[in-house]
Design a protein around this motif. Structure first.
Motif, PDB file in Angstrom:
ATOM      1  N   UNK A 641      49.604-116.485 -54.563  1.00 46.73           N
ATOM      2  CA  UNK A 641      48.167-116.620 -54.359  1.00 46.73           C
ATOM      3  C   UNK A 641      47.738-116.259 -52.956  1.00 46.73           C
ATOM      4  N   UNK A 642      48.595-116.556 -51.965  1.00 44.94           N
ATOM      5  CA  UNK A 642      48.264-116.249 -50.572  1.00 44.94           C
ATOM      6  C   UNK A 642      48.199-114.736 -50.344  1.00 44.94           C
ATOM      7  N   UNK A 643      49.177-113.992 -50.861  1.00 45.85           N
ATOM      8  CA  UNK A 643      49.242-112.555 -50.611  1.00 45.85           C
ATOM      9  C   UNK A 643      48.361-111.755 -51.564  1.00 45.85           C
ATOM     10  N   UNK A 644      47.994-112.321 -52.713  1.00 45.20           N
ATOM     11  CA  UNK A 644      47.100-111.640 -53.655  1.00 45.20           C
ATOM     12  C   UNK A 644      45.688-112.220 -53.594  1.00 45.20           C
ATOM     13  N   UNK A 645      45.395-112.914 -52.516  1.00 46.28           N
ATOM     14  CA  UNK A 645      44.085-113.561 -52.383  1.00 46.28           C
ATOM     15  C   UNK A 645      42.923-112.586 -52.529  1.00 46.28           C
ATOM     16  N   UNK A 646      42.940-111.371 -51.941  1.00 47.68           N
ATOM     17  CA  UNK A 646      41.802-110.461 -52.108  1.00 47.68           C
ATOM     18  C   UNK A 646      41.476-110.169 -53.577  1.00 47.68           C
ATOM     19  N   UNK A 647      42.510-109.955 -54.376  1.00 47.82           N
ATOM     20  CA  UNK A 647      42.274-109.687 -55.795  1.00 47.82           C
ATOM     21  C   UNK A 647      41.811-110.927 -56.540  1.00 47.82           C
ATOM     22  N   UNK A 667      44.380-106.170 -60.751  1.00 48.05           N
ATOM     23  CA  UNK A 667      45.355-107.267 -60.737  1.00 48.05           C
ATOM     24  C   UNK A 667      46.541-106.928 -61.628  1.00 48.05           C
ATOM     25  N   UNK A 668      46.268-106.323 -62.786  1.00 52.58           N
ATOM     26  CA  UNK A 668      47.356-105.905 -63.673  1.00 52.58           C
ATOM     27  C   UNK A 668      48.252-104.878 -62.994  1.00 52.58           C
ATOM     28  N   UNK A 669      47.632-103.987 -62.209  1.00 54.22           N
ATOM     29  CA  UNK A 669      48.404-102.960 -61.503  1.00 54.22           C
ATOM     30  C   UNK A 669      48.932-103.401 -60.161  1.00 54.22           C
ATOM     31  N   UNK A 670      48.813-104.690 -59.844  1.00 55.21           N
ATOM     32  CA  UNK A 670      49.297-105.292 -58.595  1.00 55.21           C
ATOM     33  C   UNK A 670      48.568-104.754 -57.365  1.00 55.21           C
ATOM     34  N   UNK A 671      47.355-104.133 -57.561  1.00 55.12           N
ATOM     35  CA  UNK A 671      46.575-103.706 -56.405  1.00 55.12           C
ATOM     36  C   UNK A 671      45.978-102.332 -56.529  1.00 55.12           C
ATOM     37  N   UNK A 672      46.376-101.553 -57.529  1.00 56.03           N
ATOM     38  CA  UNK A 672      45.800-100.228 -57.736  1.00 56.03           C
ATOM     39  C   UNK A 672      45.964 -99.830 -59.194  1.00 56.03           C
ATOM     40  N   UNK A 673      45.088 -98.910 -59.630  1.00 61.39           N
ATOM     41  CA  UNK A 673      45.163 -98.409 -61.007  1.00 61.39           C
ATOM     42  C   UNK A 673      44.546 -97.022 -61.045  1.00 61.39           C
ATOM     43  N   UNK A 694      32.273-102.616 -53.074  1.00 63.17           N
ATOM     44  CA  UNK A 694      32.500-102.334 -51.659  1.00 63.17           C
ATOM     45  C   UNK A 694      32.656-103.618 -50.866  1.00 63.17           C
ATOM     46  N   UNK A 695      31.790-104.618 -51.173  1.00 63.97           N
ATOM     47  CA  UNK A 695      31.902-105.899 -50.456  1.00 63.97           C
ATOM     48  C   UNK A 695      33.245-106.584 -50.754  1.00 63.97           C
ATOM     49  N   UNK A 696      33.752-106.419 -51.968  1.00 60.66           N
ATOM     50  CA  UNK A 696      35.036-107.047 -52.339  1.00 60.66           C
ATOM     51  C   UNK A 696      36.232-106.267 -51.802  1.00 60.66           C
ATOM     52  N   UNK A 697      35.996-105.105 -51.206  1.00 57.40           N
ATOM     53  CA  UNK A 697      37.106-104.319 -50.647  1.00 57.40           C
ATOM     54  C   UNK A 697      37.779-103.427 -51.658  1.00 57.40           C
ATOM     55  N   UNK A 708      42.561-101.586 -50.304  1.00 50.78           N
ATOM     56  CA  UNK A 708      43.341-101.340 -49.089  1.00 50.78           C
ATOM     57  C   UNK A 708      44.106-102.554 -48.606  1.00 50.78           C
ATOM     58  N   UNK A 709      43.558-103.749 -48.798  1.00 43.68           N
ATOM     59  CA  UNK A 709      44.249-104.953 -48.327  1.00 43.68           C
ATOM     60  C   UNK A 709      45.587-105.154 -49.029  1.00 43.68           C
ATOM     61  N   UNK A 710      45.719-104.595 -50.259  1.00 47.49           N
ATOM     62  CA  UNK A 710      46.965-104.745 -51.013  1.00 47.49           C
ATOM     63  C   UNK A 710      47.972-103.652 -50.692  1.00 47.49           C
ATOM     64  N   UNK A 711      47.636-102.760 -49.744  1.00 47.81           N
ATOM     65  CA  UNK A 711      48.563-101.684 -49.364  1.00 47.81           C
ATOM     66  C   UNK A 711      49.214-101.936 -48.015  1.00 47.81           C
ATOM     67  N   UNK A 712      49.032-103.139 -47.496  1.00 46.28           N
ATOM     68  CA  UNK A 712      49.701-103.504 -46.249  1.00 46.28           C
ATOM     69  C   UNK A 712      51.170-103.840 -46.517  1.00 46.28           C
ATOM     70  N   UNK A 713      51.958-103.918 -45.452  1.00 47.67           N
ATOM     71  CA  UNK A 713      53.419-104.038 -45.592  1.00 47.67           C
ATOM     72  C   UNK A 713      53.834-105.287 -46.374  1.00 47.67           C
ATOM     73  N   UNK A 714      53.307-106.453 -46.044  1.00 52.75           N
ATOM     74  CA  UNK A 714      53.734-107.679 -46.707  1.00 52.75           C
ATOM     75  C   UNK A 714      53.331-107.722 -48.183  1.00 52.75           C
TER      76      UNK A 714
END
Length: 876
Positions: A641-647, A667-673, A694-697, A708-714
């Protein structure tokens, strides 16, 4: 106490007349030449007290000699007799060890080393059935036929030799001795289930060492006994077993010859042995001889096999339990009345046929092999002339090779010794023998190295106890004895280091007896007993300190677990109250807490809902495991939940249905589709919905939808772990910062989008970089055919040939100008690309149709140029 080295000559008894080489010996004639005296055979199975009876009978006479089958047994009996009569009256005579006081009354010897020119009241020969042994049998047969005491002669052994004794030794009396205790078969058992005070038997040093290592890891250690060990090493090893420091003994069949040990069970790890020529199955009598070590005196014993050896046949079991074995029909014989007049006579006398059908010729013994080899040497042959020289040559050939390797090295040593002894000085150079012995005075090395040095020094021990061969035999005897003692102590130390873990043995004994063993644990989890580190607690599991084989589950581990139970309970309680920050997820999907693994992720209903299983070994009960599992499940939920918080926040936000649908697809695609999978949702978006995205990122790319927040290293590292757990794959996260990856056939296609990449050609490009690249390419394509510049290649980290595949995947093709170009040397720079959109395809189709129509009209004309063109085409 002063001792004197007495010279014993290996020659036939003075009471027996030497035979001519051409004559055939007569058993009847030999028997009549024996002095009067009672001759008896005390026969029976093991644990009947035969050897003890013979020693008592010998001590009942004024003088006596007893022959033993092993140097180890001779040393044991010698020490017992010394304890009763004192060292001044007892002599120990073996091939390489002689302790002879000034006036000994009793001699304890190995059978081969028995002095044959002594006159004593009592003679005893132990294990007389060894006359049927192919290698040593002729020696026992010789003692059986020729060695007698003035008052009493006693042969000890198995009842299988009874019929032969009746024929070969007239007027012999038989005494049958029943076994003091019962011996029962207990079947096949795994090594892990062997009871304490067990002896495990194998028939090679490598097998003995392997078994000893297994017992060390399972039970804390074992003593090791092999026939090749020096008495000093063997006594120290047996002493550990007898004192209870270890509860297991790993041995060869050396323990089957009269060694009295506190053994309750004998387990055979092998039922085949190498008999000097080939591997063969053990006979029932051989198994009984060894199994009889169990249950000494009035205590019953058991025998069986290990799982690797398989079960014994019921007939074999019955024979062993009832002590009924086939009688021996023949024993080995070699003429001992040798003719030293010439080498031909010596060889002939050694090859005489047996004088009785009950006797047979033995294998070619080591001394005879050495003789045949040495007489091929011209220097030896030149000196082997005359009775004395040939007799000396035979004595030199009798020097045993205790290493049992029969190499040229031993033959060279015998040759050098003979040439020295047959030379002008008639003795071995003092400096040379001391130098040869000194080379072996090295206590460094492993077990095999030390054992080889001990075997080698035994040869020099043998030479040192031939006093007529050197000027100062006593100094060499002292030197070789000291070297053997040092090597023996070093070998005992190596054996103990390798096969005994004293701390673990103490733990096991305490665990088996129900006694608590004091254990202390440091703050970093290290555990020690008696001030020495035995292991550490990592997480909720105990890790023994030592080689990897000690990590296997066994009695040692259970004993430690029992001792650590209170501390483990406290650790479980601490884990349940620990903050989330104290946990971590390792790259191998193991949950780490307090420096060690406490849980592991397993596939669940989806990649975002993995299962958790505790990693706790055997120290936790069911209730504690449930507590650990609940805490770990709570942590992994919070961690995801901490690392997938944006989604997750996008799903919870007050947005329209299409926006929430797109968030769910992400969310199904873990950050992209891919965009095409959400095309219907995108068509339903209003202007306000696009502002909400856009507001949700959330970015609506032309190829992919992504955050983009789900494409960071962690987040990418966690996405890779969750995908790997769900698909049971070991592919890790891509290196941080990489904008593209080479596509591998060994990697599932679903891996790349799961970690934020899309395959285009031979590369997988990160989705945000791919959108930037696609936008740049569209910008270039609007101006017409274009050539990829270095900036485009650098953007996605591609080489020119890889970039061509990317362009093809994104719908770009070579322009007609590039296709007509013949200069392809500057790949990537001279090539021009255009985009193949649907609109351009429709335009090209209309243009093609128009050109076709125009061409048909043109060809219908009767222009001379058309005729010329047709002619040209036909000639091509």
């Amino acid at each position: 106490m002063w001792y004197l080295a007495i010279r014993f000559k290996w020659q036939p008894s003075k009471r027996i007349t030497c035979l001519k080489a051409a004559e055939k010996p007569s058993l009847i004639g030999m028997e009549r030449m024996q002095p009067p005296g009672r001759v008896m055979a005390v026969l029976g199975p093991t644990n009947t007290g035969k050897t003890h009876l013979a020693v008592e009978r010998m001590l009942g006479h004024a003088s006596g000699i007893i022959g033993c089958p092993l140097r180890l047994l001779a040393r044991e009996i010698y020490e017992k007799v010394v304890a009763v009569r004192g060292a001044s009256t007892v002599a120990l005579v073996t091939g390489e060890e002689k302790i002879v006081p000034l006036r000994p009354r009793y001699y304890v010897c190995t059978t081969e080393a028995m002095p044959r020119d002594l006159t004593v009241e009592f003679v005893g020969i132990d294990e007389i059935q060894l006359a049927a042994d192919p290698e040593r049998g002729h020696v026992f047969t010789d003692r059986l036929l020729h060695t007698r005491g003035l008052a009493e002669t006693m042969f000890l052994g198995a009842a299988t030799i009874t019929p032969l004794l009746r024929i070969l030794v007239p007027r012999i009396e038989f005494i049958s001795r029943p076994r003091f205790s019962d011996l029962r078969y207990s079947g096949e058992r795994k090594i892990t289930r062997l009871q304490s005070r067990s002896a495990i038997v194998a028939f090679s040093a490598s097998d003995v060492y392997m078994l000893a290592e297994s017992i060390r890891s399972l039970r804390g250690g074992a003593a090791v006994v092999l026939g090749a060990l020096s008495p000093r090493t063997r006594n120290k090893q047996v002493g550990m077993f007898q004192a209870g420091e270890v509860d297991y003994l790993i041995a060869t069949d050396a323990i089957g010859m009269g060694l009295n040990l506190d053994v309750n069970h004998v387990a055979f790890a092998k039922l085949r042995k190498f008999d000097g020529r080939k591997p063969r199955n053990l006979t029932a009598a051989e198994i009984a001889q060894i199994a009889g070590r169990a249950g000494r005196h009035m205590r019953d014993g058991t025998f069986g096999t290990t799982a690797d050896a398989g079960s014994l046949h019921p007939d074999t079991v019955a024979a062993i339990e009832q002590h009924t074995f086939p009688a021996l029909t023949k024993i080995y014989w070699r003429n001992s009345q040798l003719d030293f007049k010439s080498l031909e006579n010596l060889l002939h006398s050694l090859e005489l046929e047996p004088p009785s059908p009950q006797l047979m010729r033995p294998r070619e013994a080591e001394d005879l092999v050495s003789l045949r080899t040495l007489i091929t040497n011209p220097d030896v042959l030149a000196r082997a002339n005359g009775y004395a020289a040939i007799s000396l040559l035979w004595e030199v050939c009798s020097i045993p090779d205790f290493r049992k390797i029969l190499t040229d090295e031993h033959v060279k040593l015998l040759t050098k010794i003979y040439l020295y002894l047959s030379g002008p000085s008639a003795c071995l150079p003092n400096d040379w023998v001391h130098q040869m012995a000194s080379r072996l005075d090295q206590t460094e090395g492993d077990i095999d190295t030390l054992a080889a040095r001990i075997a080698h020094i035994r040869t020099w021990n043998y030479v040192a106890h031939r006093p007529e061969w050197m000027a100062d035999p006593v100094s060499l005897q002292e030197q070789t004895r000291a070297i053997e003692d040092r090597l023996s102590d070093a070998l005992h130390e190596r054996l103990t280091q390798r096969f005994v873990d004293r701390r673990a043995a103490v733990l096991v004994k305490g665990f088996n007896s129900g006694q608590d063993v004091p254990i202390s644990m440091k703050s970093d989890g290290e555990i020690d007993i008696a001030g020495e580190l035995i292991g550490r607690l990592q997480g909720l599991d105990f890790i023994p300190n030592g080689p990897p084989e000690q990590l296997q589950t066994g009695t040692i581990k259970r004993a430690v677990h029992h001792a650590l139970a209170p501390k483990i309970k406290a650790r479980v309680s601490a884990l349940g109250k620990a903050h989330d920050e104290t946990f971590d997820l390792a790259p191998n999907s193991t949950i780490i807490w307090s420096g060690g693994p406490v849980g592991r992720l397993l596939p669940g209903s989806s990649a975002l809902q993995p299962k958790v299983t505790p990693v706790t070994g055997e120290m936790l009960d069911g209730h504690m495991r449930r507590l650990v599992r609940r805490r770990l499940e709570s942590w992994i939920t919070n961690h995801i939940g901490k690392h997938f918080a944006p989604l997750l926040n996008a799903l919870d936000a007050p947005v329209s249905g299409p926006v929430r649908g797109i968030a769910f697809r992400l969310l199904e695609g873990l950050g992209n589709t891919e965009r095409r999978q959400s095309a219907e949702l995108i068509r339903m978006l209003s202007d306000e919905d696009r502002k909400s995205l856009a507001r949700l990122g959330i970015r609506l790319g032309q190829i992919n939808l992504f955050m983009p927040a789900m494409l960071k290293a962690r987040p990418i590292a966690l996405r890779a772990q969750l995908w790997g757990v769900h698909h049971k794959s070991g592919h890790g996260a891509p290196p941080p910062g990489r904008v593209s990856l080479p596509v591998s056939a060994n990697v599932p296609k679903s891996y790349y989008p799961a970690v934020g990449y899309q395959t285009v050609g031979s590369l997988a490009v990160r989705v945000d970089i791919l959108e930037r690249l696609a936008a740049s390419l569209r910008h270039h394509a609007r101006r017409g055919p274009f050539s990829p510049d270095p900036e485009l290649l650098s953007l996605c980290g591609a080489q020119p040939d890889e970039f061509a595949g990317i362009l093809d995947s994104l719908g770009y093709r070579l322009s007609e100008m590039s296709n007509r170009s013949q200069d392809k040397t500057e790949s990537g720079k001279s090539l021009l690309y255009v985009h193949t959109s649907k609109r351009s395809k429709r335009k090209k189709k209309k243009l093609k149709d128009k050109n076709v129509k125009h061409a048909s009209v043109s060809r219908s004309s009767s222009s001379p140029f058309d005729a010329l063109q047709s002619l040209n085409l036909s000639t091509k």
